[in-house]
Design an enzyme around this catalytic site. Sequence first.
Site, PDB file in Angstrom:
ATOM      1  CG  HIS A  14      -2.052   0.973   1.095  1.00 44.23           C
ATOM      2  ND1 HIS A  14      -1.897   2.306   1.383  1.00 44.23           N
ATOM      3  CD2 HIS A  14      -3.324   0.809   0.675  1.00 44.23           C
ATOM      4  CE1 HIS A  14      -3.048   2.930   1.145  1.00 44.23           C
ATOM      5  NE2 HIS A  14      -3.925   2.047   0.722  1.00 44.23           N
TER       6      HIS A  14
ATOM      7  NE  ARG B 269      -6.146  -0.938  -0.703  1.00 40.87           N
ATOM      8  CZ  ARG B 269      -7.031  -1.621  -0.004  1.00 40.87           C
ATOM      9  NH1 ARG B 269      -6.928  -2.934   0.084  1.00 40.87           N
ATOM     10  NH2 ARG B 269      -8.015  -1.013   0.597  1.00 40.87           N
TER      11      ARG B 269
ATOM     12  CE  LYS C 168      -9.716   0.011  -3.143  1.00 44.33           C
ATOM     13  NZ  LYS C 168     -10.326  -0.371  -1.860  1.00 44.33           N
TER      14      LYS C 168
ATOM     15  CG  ASP D 271      -7.308   9.109  -1.915  1.00 42.55           C
ATOM     16  OD1 ASP D 271      -7.098  10.330  -1.783  1.00 42.55           O
ATOM     17  OD2 ASP D 271      -7.732   8.388  -0.990  1.00 42.55           O
TER      18      ASP D 271
ATOM     19  CB  CYS E 210      -4.257  11.270   0.676  1.00 39.32           C
ATOM     20  SG  CYS E 210      -4.812   9.554   0.585  1.00 39.32           S
ATOM     21  CE1 TYR E 211      -3.149   6.123  -0.374  1.00 37.61           C
ATOM     22  CE2 TYR E 211      -4.759   5.994  -2.140  1.00 37.61           C
ATOM     23  CZ  TYR E 211      -4.351   5.663  -0.862  1.00 37.61           C
ATOM     24  OH  TYR E 211      -5.163   4.889  -0.073  1.00 37.61           O
TER      25      TYR E 211
ATOM     26  CG  ASP F 140     -10.610  10.102  -2.201  1.00 36.42           C
ATOM     27  OD1 ASP F 140     -10.227   9.919  -3.348  1.00 36.42           O
ATOM     28  OD2 ASP F 140     -11.136   9.198  -1.514  1.00 36.42           O
TER      29      ASP F 140
ATOM     30  CG  ASP G 188     -10.436  14.958   4.479  1.00 39.85           C
ATOM     31  OD1 ASP G 188      -9.194  15.024   4.503  1.00 39.85           O
ATOM     32  OD2 ASP G 188     -11.050  14.060   3.858  1.00 39.85           O
TER      33      ASP G 188
ATOM     34  CG  HIS H 189      -8.064  13.505   1.362  1.00 43.33           C
ATOM     35  ND1 HIS H 189      -8.880  12.934   2.309  1.00 43.33           N
ATOM     36  CD2 HIS H 189      -7.593  12.474   0.597  1.00 43.33           C
ATOM     37  CE1 HIS H 189      -8.908  11.620   2.135  1.00 43.33           C
ATOM     38  NE2 HIS H 189      -8.137  11.309   1.106  1.00 43.33           N
TER      39      HIS H 189
HETATM   40  C1  FPP Z   1      -6.430   2.153   2.970  1.00 46.46           C
HETATM   41  O1  FPP Z   1      -7.574   2.859   2.962  1.00 46.46           O
HETATM   42  C2  FPP Z   1      -5.440   2.856   3.839  1.00 46.46           C
HETATM   43  C3  FPP Z   1      -4.407   2.267   4.435  1.00 46.46           C
HETATM   44  C4  FPP Z   1      -4.207   0.813   4.276  1.00 46.46           C
HETATM   45  C5  FPP Z   1      -3.380   3.008   5.264  1.00 46.46           C
HETATM   46  C6  FPP Z   1      -3.693   4.399   5.765  1.00 46.46           C
HETATM   47  C7  FPP Z   1      -2.493   4.975   6.400  1.00 46.46           C
HETATM   48  C8  FPP Z   1      -2.020   6.211   6.192  1.00 46.46           C
HETATM   49  C9  FPP Z   1      -2.716   7.124   5.284  1.00 46.46           C
HETATM   50  C10 FPP Z   1      -0.688   6.693   6.719  1.00 46.46           C
HETATM   51  C11 FPP Z   1      -0.524   7.070   8.139  1.00 46.46           C
HETATM   52  C12 FPP Z   1       0.881   7.517   8.260  1.00 46.46           C
HETATM   53  C13 FPP Z   1       1.574   7.871   9.367  1.00 46.46           C
HETATM   54  C14 FPP Z   1       2.919   8.461   9.252  1.00 46.46           C
HETATM   55  C15 FPP Z   1       1.045   7.696  10.720  1.00 46.46           C
HETATM   56  P1  FPP Z   1      -8.731   2.625   1.860  1.00 46.46           P
HETATM   57  O2  FPP Z   1      -9.009   1.181   1.682  1.00 46.46           O
HETATM   58  O3  FPP Z   1      -9.859   3.510   2.267  1.00 46.46           O
HETATM   59  O4  FPP Z   1      -8.099   3.274   0.569  1.00 46.46           O
HETATM   60  P2  FPP Z   1      -7.633   2.615  -0.836  1.00 46.46           P
HETATM   61  O5  FPP Z   1      -8.839   2.108  -1.507  1.00 46.46           O
HETATM   62  O6  FPP Z   1      -7.058   3.787  -1.563  1.00 46.46           O
HETATM   63  O7  FPP Z   1      -6.609   1.576  -0.539  1.00 46.46           O
HETATM   64 ZN    ZN Z   2      -7.138   9.471   0.675  1.00 43.90          ZN
HETATM   65  K     K Z   3      -8.669   5.851  -0.549  1.00 43.93           K
END
Ligand code: FPP
Ligand code: ZN
Ligand code: K
Length: 511
Positions: free
Chosen positions: A305, A353, A356, A359, A361-362, A414, A421, A424
Site C-alpha cells: 500500500h 494499491r 484501486k 486518491d 492523498c497518494y 480525495d 478534509d 487530504h
Molecule cells: C487504505 O484505505 C489505507 C491504508 C491501508 C493506510 C492508511 C495509512 C495512512 C494514510 C498513513 C498514516 C501515516 C503515518 C505516518 C502515521 P482505503 O481502503 O480507504 O483506501 P484505498 O482504496 O485507496 O486503498
Molecule cells: Zn485518501
Molecule cells: K482511498
Amino acid sequence: MPVVAASGRGRRKVRFPAGNSSNNRLQNKTTAHNNNNSSRLHPASGQKHSMAATAAQELRIPSIFRELPQLRDLLTTQTSTVQDETVEKCLPLLRGTDGSLRGNVNELGLAHLLRDYHIDYLYDSLEDYPETFVSLDSSRPWMSYWALASLTLLGEDVSKYRERVISTISPMQNDTGGFGGGHGQMSHLASSFPAVLCLALVAGQAAYKLVDRRAMWLWLGKLKQPDGGFQLVAGGEEDVRQAWRGAYCAIVIISLLDLPLELPPESEARKHGLHTFVSGLPEYLSRCQTYEGGLSGKPSAAEAHGAYAFCVLACLCILGKPDEMITRYMDVPLLLSWLSARQYAPEGGYSGRTNKLVDGCYSHWVGDCWPLVQSALRGATDSAPSVDSNLYSREGLARYILNCCQNKIGGLRDKPGKQPDSYHTCYTLTGLSGLQHQHYYTETTQSQSNTISGGVFSSAFCWKSVPSIDAGSEGRDIFDDGDRLASFHPLYTIPHKNAEALRRWCEERPI
Ligand code: FPP
Ligand code: ZN
Ligand code: K
C-alpha cells in the site's frame, strides 16, 4: 483515513487570531496576486470567463489526459465499474470544461491554485467542531499538523500559533513519556509524531522545551520490539497492521529530538540482544516488501500500500544514505515497477494499491517516494537533477491535484464527488509541493550555520531542493508562478529549516 475535518458544503463563520482579519488578508493577497500576474483570474473577482467553453485541444492538453485509455478490458466487475465512474467524473475537470472550474485555468488547461480559499478553509479547520466530530478527539495533534503544515506550504507564517499549539499539546504529554491524541489519553506513536511536528512547525524555544525528551526516550524504549520494529502503544496489544508506521514515527522523533540511540537499560528489547533503536530495523523494513514490489504493513504478509511505502522508504533514508539504504534493503526494480503502476491515465493521480482508485492523498504517500528512489539511483550530487529525468508524470499528477482535487470554495479532496478534509488538503498540497521542487541528496549538510551534526542521522540533514522548472515541449513550465508552494524536507514533511532548528536546539542540550 476516516477523517472529515470540516464540512466543505458551506463556509463556516471563521474566527481568526487577533490582528489578522480575514477580509484584510484576503484583499491583500488578491491584490498581490493580481499585481504579480495580471492575466490571472481569481474566482472571487466575479469576472466571467469564456474559457469554460474552450475546447480542451485549444488549452494544449495532451490527449492522454483527456481521452479514455486506448486499451480496455471488456470484463465488467465492481472494480471496473467504479474505475469507469471515477474517470467519467474526472474527464470534464481534466479537459478544463467543467463549470466548477469557472474557467480558472492556465493556457495549458491546469486549474489555478485556489490559494486564498484553501487558506480560509485551513484557518477554519483549526476552530471549534460540532459534537458530531467527537471521534476526532483522539486526532487532535493530527488536526493541528495537517492545518499548520498546509498553511506553511501555502506561504502562511504559522509561528503566530506557537502559544496555542503549546497550550493544546501540553496536556497531551504524559509523565511517562510521549503524547496521547487528546487530554487524558495514553501515549501513542501516531499522536507523538504529529505533536512533535507541530512544535517544529511553530518553532522557538518555548515550543521545543515543552517535550520531556528523557521521558520520551524511556517510553520509546518500551515500544522497541525484538523483531526490530516498534509498537504504537506501550504494553498494549500490538496492532500488527500498523507496525510499519511505528518505525517511521519513532525514527522521526528520535532523529529530530536527538535522543540517545542506545536503548534505555530497562528496555525489553535488550533481553533479545538488541542494543539500539536502529538494531534490526532496516532488516525489518526489508521484510515488508511484497511480491508486487510495494510495501506492506508488516513483514512477509499483507497487501502493498502507498502509505506504507512512504513510511518505509523515508525511514530507511533517515537511517542512512538513500543509495546505500534503499539499494541494500529493497528490490529496486520490483519497487520501481509497483510505484510506476500507481499512476493512472487519464486521471493523472496515484492509487494506493493494485486495482484501486486514484486518491489525492497518494500524491504524497506515493508521489513523495519518487525523490527518495530517484536519489537512491543517482547517489549524492551537488546539483539538482533535471525535471525530465523524473520517472513519473509530473504533469499528470499536477493535473489531477489542481483540476480534480480542489473544492471550489476551499479545501482539497480525495477525488471529485468527495468532500474536502484537512488530511487530504495536507497530503495533496504536500504532493504538489513535491512536484514543484527537485529534491536531491548531497554529501554536505544543508544547514546555513554549520552547527548541526545530525550524529548517526547526519545524512538525513543533507537533502536540498530547488524549484523545478521545465521549459518542456510547450516552452513554459506547467505551473504559473502564483500557483507555487513552499518546499518541505522530503523525509520530515516540514520545511528544512524547521527540522534543522529543532535538531540543532536539541544537540545543544544533550540529555
Ligand atoms: C487504505 O484505505 C489505507 C491504508 C491501508 C493506510 C492508511 C495509512 C495512512 C494514510 C498513513 C498514516 C501515516 C503515518 C505516518 C502515521 P482505503 O481502503 O480507504 O483506501 P484505498 O482504496 O485507496 O486503498
Ligand atoms: Zn485518501
Ligand atoms: K482511498
